[in-house]
Design a protein around this motif. Structure first.
Motif, PDB file in Angstrom:
ATOM      1  N   GLY A  33       0.562  -1.687  -0.078  1.00 59.75           N
ATOM      2  CA  GLY A  33      -0.036   0.133   0.074  1.00 59.75           C
ATOM      3  C   GLY A  33       0.797   1.639  -0.133  1.00 59.75           C
ATOM      4  N   PHE A  34       0.299   2.321   0.766  1.00 63.39           N
ATOM      5  CA  PHE A  34       0.985   3.532   0.175  1.00 63.39           C
ATOM      6  C   PHE A  34       2.186   3.603   1.286  1.00 63.39           C
ATOM      7  CE2 PHE A  34       1.523   8.072   1.214  1.00 63.39           C
ATOM      8  CZ  PHE A  34       0.934   8.522   0.294  1.00 63.39           C
ATOM      9  N   PHE A  35       2.583   2.731   2.056  1.00 64.18           N
ATOM     10  CA  PHE A  35       3.769   2.889   3.134  1.00 64.18           C
ATOM     11  C   PHE A  35       4.758   1.215   2.882  1.00 64.18           C
ATOM     12  CE2 PHE A  35       0.651   5.404   5.782  1.00 64.18           C
ATOM     13  CZ  PHE A  35       1.111   6.801   5.714  1.00 64.18           C
ATOM     14  N   ALA A  36       4.030   0.570   1.739  1.00 69.40           N
ATOM     15  CA  ALA A  36       4.473   0.133   1.426  1.00 69.40           C
ATOM     16  C   ALA A  36       6.418   0.321   1.589  1.00 69.40           C
ATOM     17  CB  ALA A  36       4.597  -0.485  -0.306  1.00 69.40           C
ATOM     18  N   ARG A  37       6.995   1.448   0.974  1.00 71.64           N
ATOM     19  CA  ARG A  37       8.644   1.724   0.884  1.00 71.64           C
ATOM     20  C   ARG A  37       9.272   2.603   2.039  1.00 71.64           C
ATOM     21  NH1 ARG A  37       6.375   1.697  -4.141  1.00 71.64           N
ATOM     22  NH2 ARG A  37       6.387   3.619  -4.281  1.00 71.64           N
TER      23      ARG A  37
END
Length: 619
Positions: free
Chosen positions: A245-249
């Motif tokens: 999702g949005f905070f994968a990295r």
């Protein structure tokens, strides 16, 4: 405390993050928020229980003893310091949150408390050899971020739930609340999950969360908003750890700082908005109650610190006869009549100050628009701000015309009854004494050998007439209190064969008795001296009468003392009994009883208008 230990351990174990095998520091520490709530609600004495619970929780999780000790010290330090700093704030209210409370939480909890806890925990781990010196800064920052975020999310939610239990309210907007939560969880799953749909992927943006949190803050209240923030935080945290999702990295790029900053900003926006709306609702409710109270039966004005009228209720307008435009913007001074228009006022009074420093109650004369003057009871109440500065005044006015008339009628009736009683007593005693003295003079003329004894009896009767103020002076304007006291004492002393010592200092500034009060004062003195003789004075042949000046120059004390004991009922009575109570002047005369050792002491105090000082001391 045992319950606190077990409860804290259960929550700490249930919320242990990160998951085993992640090798990451916690980005969210819910247990820190729970520890803060327990200290705020239960008191600082629960700090040892929290320390034990945190220590046992870390040991059960497999941490080394020194590492568990450092973590427990850090948690307790953060919670204890945050609690102390919060409770020291004068505007911190755990039951009624407002924007100030959110500000205090950010400053003292997320800033000072969490920072101090992170410093203690990281330094303890460094000294224990659990972390390398190069990793100390990173560990401190991660601990600080996790503790502050956990406190900001969990503490408001727990306090909101407690507040709901203490002050239950009817559930409102249930359907809307279910819709908001459903949309939030669905969007969060899409945004923070592993979104494969090419249509939804471009829309999976965290900024949608601001819409739902703002919606909840405005419409659903603080409890729903804090719960919604916790749900978003958990879903976003799961995606961060799972690298989807949005905070994968985010972990690889900033070690979780993106997740932390997003949740901190979202929580501040949501909590501030919900607290602000809740405060506005309370203020609106208070304003509605104040508006109802303002339109009461009493006349009421709201004036500023310069006595300028800002608001007037309908009762005041009806009572005064003015219209609102004629009153607003002016000072209340126009309501006060001139001194010559006030009835029954021998000396002019200064005008009422409508800006006093303290609350004031006063009976004043006011003037209607028609020019009519009427009595009113006025209350002035200052309104102060947080810095104790007076910003407004609340003025209440009650028309007491009917009460004033009733009091005047009551005084007239009392005076009439009292004058009637005095006149009746005067008439009867005068007629009887004149008849007796006439009969004795006739007997003395017919029996010359009895001239001496009869003359002595006539003298005693004459003394009685002096006691009653009927034969003492031809001109009642010149009846002196000292002479009347001596004459009364001499008559009773001769009649009852009891020595009465009258002590009048020399020189003595004599005082005249008011003509209207001469007979009542004589009757009162006779009754009190006669009682003193009967109840101990005659038996011990000891009655002392003393005349002295009072604390003020125009006050005179007459003290009557004799051996004996006052009955409890008479000692506690402030007024007179029987004839004394009926004849005592209503103004300018008081009687008190005290017990001094074995002597019963009675003190009469006379002052104007009963007596008036003469210009020169009496010889």
């Amino acid at each position: 405390m045992a319950g606190t230990v077990l409860f804290y351990m259960a929550l700490a174990e249930a919320t242990a993050m990160p998951l085993p095998g992640q090798g990451l520091e916690q980005l969210l520490q819910p247990a820190s928020g729970l520890a803060l709530v327990l200290l705020v609600v239960g008191g600082l004495e629960l700090a040892p229980a929290l320390f034990i619970g945190s220590l046992l929780s870390s040991l059960l999780a497999g941490d080394a003893p020194l590492a568990a000790l450092a973590a427990a010290l850090g948690t307790v330090t953060a919670a204890w310091l945050s609690c102390v700093l919060l409770l020291r704030q004068p505007d911190f209210d755990v039951d009624h949150p407002n924007f100030k409370v959110i500000q205090h939480v950010l400053l003292w909890v997320c800033g000072a408390g969490a920072g101090a806890g992170a410093l203690v925990a990281s330094t303890g781990l460094l000294l224990a050899g659990e972390i390398a010196p190069s990793a100390w800064t990173g560990h401190l920052l991660h601990w600080w971020l996790g503790c502050s975020l956990g406190s900001l999310l969990i503490a408001p939610m727990a306090l909101s739930y407690r507040r709901t239990l203490r002050f239950p309210e009817h559930l409102r907007r249930m359907g809307e609340g279910v819709l908001v939560w459903f949309l939030t969880m669905a969007c969060a799953a899409t945004i923070f999950g592993n979104t494969q749909n090419p249509v939804l992927a471009p829309l999976a943006n965290v900024y949608w969360m601001f819409l739902f949190v703002s919606w909840s803050g405005v419409r659903l209240g603080l409890l729903s908003t804090t719960g919604l923030l916790c749900v978003i935080a958990l879903q976003a945290l799961w995606g961060t750890y799972q690298r989807t999702g949005f905070f994968a990295r985010d972990i690889a790029a900033s070690h979780g700082f993106g997740y932390w900053s997003f949740m901190m900003i979202l929580a501040v926006v949501g909590l501030s908005l919900a607290a602000y709306i809740a405060e506005r609702r309370r203020q609106e409710a208070a304003l509605r109650v104040a508006g109802i109270a303002f339109e009461c039966q009493e006349g009421m004005l709201i004036i500023d610190e310069h006595a300028v009228i800002l608001q007037a209720n309908q009762s005041f307008l009806h009572m005064s006869g003015y219209e609102a435009p004629e009153v607003l913007g002016k000072t209340p001074d126009f309501l006060q009549p001139s001194a010559d228009a006030i009835p029954d006022t021998p000396t002019p009074r200064p005008p009422l100050d409508f800006t006093p420093r303290q609350a004031l109650q006063s009976r004043e004369w006011l003037r209607r628009k028609s020019g009519e003057v009427y009595p009113a009871w006025i209350t002035l109440s200052p309104v102060k701000d947080l810095h104790a500065r007076t910003t407004h005044y609340v003025v209440t006015m009650t028309d007491i015309t009917s009460q004033h008339e009733q009091e005047a009628q009551r005084r007239q009736i009392e005076l009439a009854l009292r004058d009637t009683l005095v006149q009746e007593v005067h008439h009867r005693i005068k007629n009887n004494l004149q008849g007796i003295m006439g009969m004795l003079r006739t007997l003395a003329h017919d029996q010359p050998e009895l001239h001496g004894p009869i003359t002595q009896v006539i003298g005693q009767i004459h003394s009685i007439s002096v006691i009653h103020g009927l034969q003492g002076r031809a001109n009642p304007d010149r009846v002196r209190l000292c002479e009347l006291t001596c004459a009364v004492a001499a008559g009773i002393e001769s009649l009852w064969h009891t020595p009465i010592h009258v002590d009048i200092p020399t020189p003595w500034q004599a005082c005249r008795i008011s003509p209207a009060e001469a007979v009542p004062v004589a009757l009162v003195l006779n009754e009190l001296l006669l009682n003193s003789v009967k109840h101990g004075g005659q038996e011990h042949q000891d009655v002392q009468v003393t005349l002295r000046k009072g604390a003020q120059a125009d006050h005179v004390h007459i003290t009557i003392a004799n051996p004996g004991q006052w009955p409890e009922s008479r000692l506690s009575s402030k007024g007179g009994q029987g004839l004394v109570s009926a004849l005592m002047p209503r103004n300018g005369a008081t009687v008190t009883r005290t017990q001094v050792a074995d002597r019963a002491v009675l003190r009469l105090e006379f002052s104007p208008p009963v007596i008036q000082l003469e210009t020169a001391p009496a010889p």
